[in-house]
Design a protein around this motif. Sequence first.
Motif, short mmCIF file in Angstrom:
data_model
loop_
_atom_site.label_atom_id
_atom_site.label_comp_id
_atom_site.label_asym_id
_atom_site.label_seq_id
_atom_site.Cartn_x
_atom_site.Cartn_y
_atom_site.Cartn_z
N ALA A 112 1.52 -2.95 5.32
CA ALA A 112 2.64 -2.19 4.78
C ALA A 112 3.29 -1.40 5.92
CB ALA A 112 2.14 -1.23 3.70
N VAL A 113 4.61 -1.48 6.01
CA VAL A 113 5.34 -0.83 7.10
C VAL A 113 6.46 0.02 6.51
CG1 VAL A 113 6.75 -1.18 9.16
CG2 VAL A 113 4.80 -2.70 8.71
N ALA A 114 6.62 1.24 7.03
CA ALA A 114 7.68 2.13 6.55
C ALA A 114 8.27 2.91 7.71
CB ALA A 114 7.11 3.09 5.49
N ARG A 115 9.47 3.44 7.49
CA ARG A 115 10.16 4.27 8.49
C ARG A 115 10.17 5.71 8.00
NH1 ARG A 115 14.20 1.41 11.25
NH2 ARG A 115 14.86 3.37 12.22
N LEU A 116 10.10 6.66 8.96
CA LEU A 116 10.09 8.07 8.60
C LEU A 116 10.65 8.88 9.77
CD1 LEU A 116 9.12 10.27 6.54
CD2 LEU A 116 6.95 10.31 7.80
N ASP A 117 11.52 9.83 9.46
CA ASP A 117 12.04 10.79 10.46
C ASP A 117 12.66 10.08 11.66
OD1 ASP A 117 11.07 12.71 8.78
OD2 ASP A 117 9.38 13.30 10.03
N GLU A 118 13.56 9.15 11.41
CA GLU A 118 14.14 8.37 12.50
C GLU A 118 14.87 9.26 13.51
OE1 GLU A 118 17.31 4.69 13.21
OE2 GLU A 118 16.96 5.48 11.20
N ALA A 119 15.72 10.17 13.03
CA ALA A 119 16.49 11.01 13.95
C ALA A 119 15.58 11.88 14.80
CB ALA A 119 17.47 11.88 13.16
N MET B 105 0.84 -1.19 0.00
CA MET B 105 0.00 0.00 0.00
C MET B 105 0.87 1.24 0.00
SD MET B 105 -2.64 1.35 2.93
CE MET B 105 -3.31 3.01 2.84
N ALA B 106 0.70 2.10 -1.01
CA ALA B 106 1.47 3.33 -1.10
C ALA B 106 0.93 4.34 -0.11
CB ALA B 106 1.41 3.89 -2.52
N GLY B 107 1.82 5.16 0.40
CA GLY B 107 1.42 6.16 1.37
C GLY B 107 1.23 7.53 0.74
N ASN B 108 0.87 8.48 1.55
CA ASN B 108 0.73 9.88 1.16
C ASN B 108 1.87 10.63 1.83
OD1 ASN B 108 0.02 12.67 1.15
ND2 ASN B 108 -2.15 12.14 0.88
N PRO B 109 3.00 10.87 1.12
CA PRO B 109 4.21 11.39 1.77
C PRO B 109 3.99 12.69 2.54
CG PRO B 109 4.71 10.62 -0.44
CD PRO B 109 3.22 10.60 -0.31
N VAL B 110 3.26 13.63 1.96
CA VAL B 110 3.06 14.93 2.61
C VAL B 110 2.22 14.76 3.88
CG1 VAL B 110 2.07 17.23 2.39
CG2 VAL B 110 3.31 16.22 0.47
N ALA B 111 1.12 14.04 3.76
CA ALA B 111 0.25 13.84 4.92
C ALA B 111 0.96 13.04 6.01
CB ALA B 111 -1.03 13.12 4.49
N ARG C 105 4.23 12.90 6.62
CA ARG C 105 5.26 13.70 7.29
C ARG C 105 4.62 14.70 8.25
NH1 ARG C 105 10.41 13.68 6.64
NH2 ARG C 105 10.29 12.45 4.75
N ASP C 106 3.53 15.32 7.82
CA ASP C 106 2.83 16.25 8.72
C ASP C 106 2.30 15.52 9.94
OD1 ASP C 106 3.33 18.32 6.98
OD2 ASP C 106 1.32 18.32 6.08
N ALA C 107 1.77 14.32 9.72
CA ALA C 107 1.23 13.53 10.83
C ALA C 107 2.33 13.10 11.79
CB ALA C 107 0.48 12.31 10.30
N MET C 108 3.52 12.78 11.26
CA MET C 108 4.61 12.40 12.14
C MET C 108 5.06 13.58 13.00
SD MET C 108 6.46 9.89 13.22
CE MET C 108 6.55 8.57 11.99
N ALA C 109 5.10 14.76 12.41
CA ALA C 109 5.44 15.95 13.21
C ALA C 109 4.42 16.17 14.31
CB ALA C 109 5.53 17.18 12.30
N ARG C 110 3.15 15.96 13.98
CA ARG C 110 2.10 16.09 14.99
C ARG C 110 2.24 15.01 16.06
NH1 ARG C 110 -0.93 18.94 18.32
NH2 ARG C 110 -2.97 17.98 18.71
N ALA C 111 2.58 13.81 15.67
CA ALA C 111 2.76 12.72 16.63
C ALA C 111 3.87 13.03 17.61
CB ALA C 111 3.03 11.41 15.89
N LEU D 234 -4.49 8.15 10.03
CA LEU D 234 -4.88 8.83 8.81
C LEU D 234 -5.82 7.96 7.98
CD1 LEU D 234 -1.45 10.25 7.54
CD2 LEU D 234 -3.22 11.47 8.84
N SER D 235 -6.76 8.61 7.32
CA SER D 235 -7.60 7.92 6.36
C SER D 235 -6.80 7.66 5.09
CB SER D 235 -8.83 8.78 6.02
OG SER D 235 -8.42 9.94 5.30
N PRO D 236 -7.28 6.80 4.18
CA PRO D 236 -6.54 6.53 2.94
C PRO D 236 -6.27 7.79 2.12
CG PRO D 236 -8.17 4.83 3.30
CD PRO D 236 -8.43 5.87 4.34
N ASP D 237 -7.11 8.82 2.27
CA ASP D 237 -6.87 10.05 1.51
C ASP D 237 -6.11 11.10 2.32
OD1 ASP D 237 -8.82 10.78 3.29
OD2 ASP D 237 -10.26 11.51 1.81
N GLY D 238 -5.57 10.71 3.48
CA GLY D 238 -4.69 11.60 4.22
C GLY D 238 -5.33 12.46 5.27
N ARG D 239 -6.59 12.25 5.57
CA ARG D 239 -7.26 13.03 6.62
C ARG D 239 -6.96 12.45 7.99
NH1 ARG D 239 -12.15 12.06 6.86
NH2 ARG D 239 -12.24 10.37 5.29
#
Length: 338
Positions: A125-132, A1-7, A9-15, A35-40
């Motif tokens: 589907a599993v991915a890594r983002l903003d590890e540091a 499953m492909a992700g929504n990169p912008v949504a 990254r914003d969600a990770m900052a919020r997390a 997030l919903s499939p459309d990034g909400r």
Amino acid sequence: MAGNPVAERDAMARARELAHRGPRGVNPQVGAVILSPDGRVLGEGWHRGAGTPHAEVDALSRLRPEEARGATAIVTLEPCNHTGRTGPCAEALLEAGVARVVYACDDPGDASSGGAARLQAAGVAVARLDEAEGEAVIADWLFVQRTGRPRVTVKWAQSLDGRAAAADGSSQWITGPQARAHVHRERSAHDAIAVGTGTVLADDPKLTARIDGDADAPQPMPVVFGTRAIPVDAAVRRHPRGHRTAGHDLERELFGLAADGVQSLYVEGGPTLASAFLAAGLADRLTIYLAPTLLGGPRTVLDDIGVRTIDEQRRLTVTRLEQLGPDLLVEATTEEVH
């Protein structure tokens, strides 16, 4: 499953913002966004302390069951894969029907790690983002997991000729108001503050964090090292978090503090205590305030730290230099990695 990169990254900052709402302690601070499939954004959550739902479960609880199916979970730490006071978050995400999980940093625990692999094995589907950035949120907690003890900052203020006090012992004040205000912010940023009984007897410090405009600033727990009795009317006895006494076995006491949820310790005692931590190899970070003044005399900032020859000198790595009014702040880390 492909992700929504912008949504994502914003969600990770919020997390990460949500993670900071949780208490520091034995467990890490973790935040999650669904997030919903459309990034909400469908739901948010964070871990509120030992025994409470983990961040992912807290966030899922804000959703209707049908909303979770096919959703993406953004979380600052790899979902856990073990049963402690609560069940495994990896299983909770699978049961909810989440289709994608994005996390920042790996769980270092032998028992709790493996959540990402468990999810992938089940088809998520599993991915890594903003590890540091994710590791920065729980840097002190990760340090405790690696070493078994809190991260230790040793602080002192000194004259340019390396004195902590005048010949008669008076030391208030070597530095100016800007440096002293910075000390209070440093106190508030640490879980505990350490002094020796000598400092308590000589100065009767409050050991509170007093920050202008922030009456609710977090307070460090006072830890008094030494065997001499603390006077019944000592200011530390009126500290809002009480106080804790500790013996001379520094490493043993640090392990005990970590077991009670202390992730960082601010050592603000005099030369005896600072030197003891340095001699034992238990000082991870130094915060030094240099005042443009000369005092002379015998009151040096450090006692014996075990250096006998120039070849044994303790090399430091300076990480920050900053002017604070008339004074200079020097932050450094020790060369040795603990």
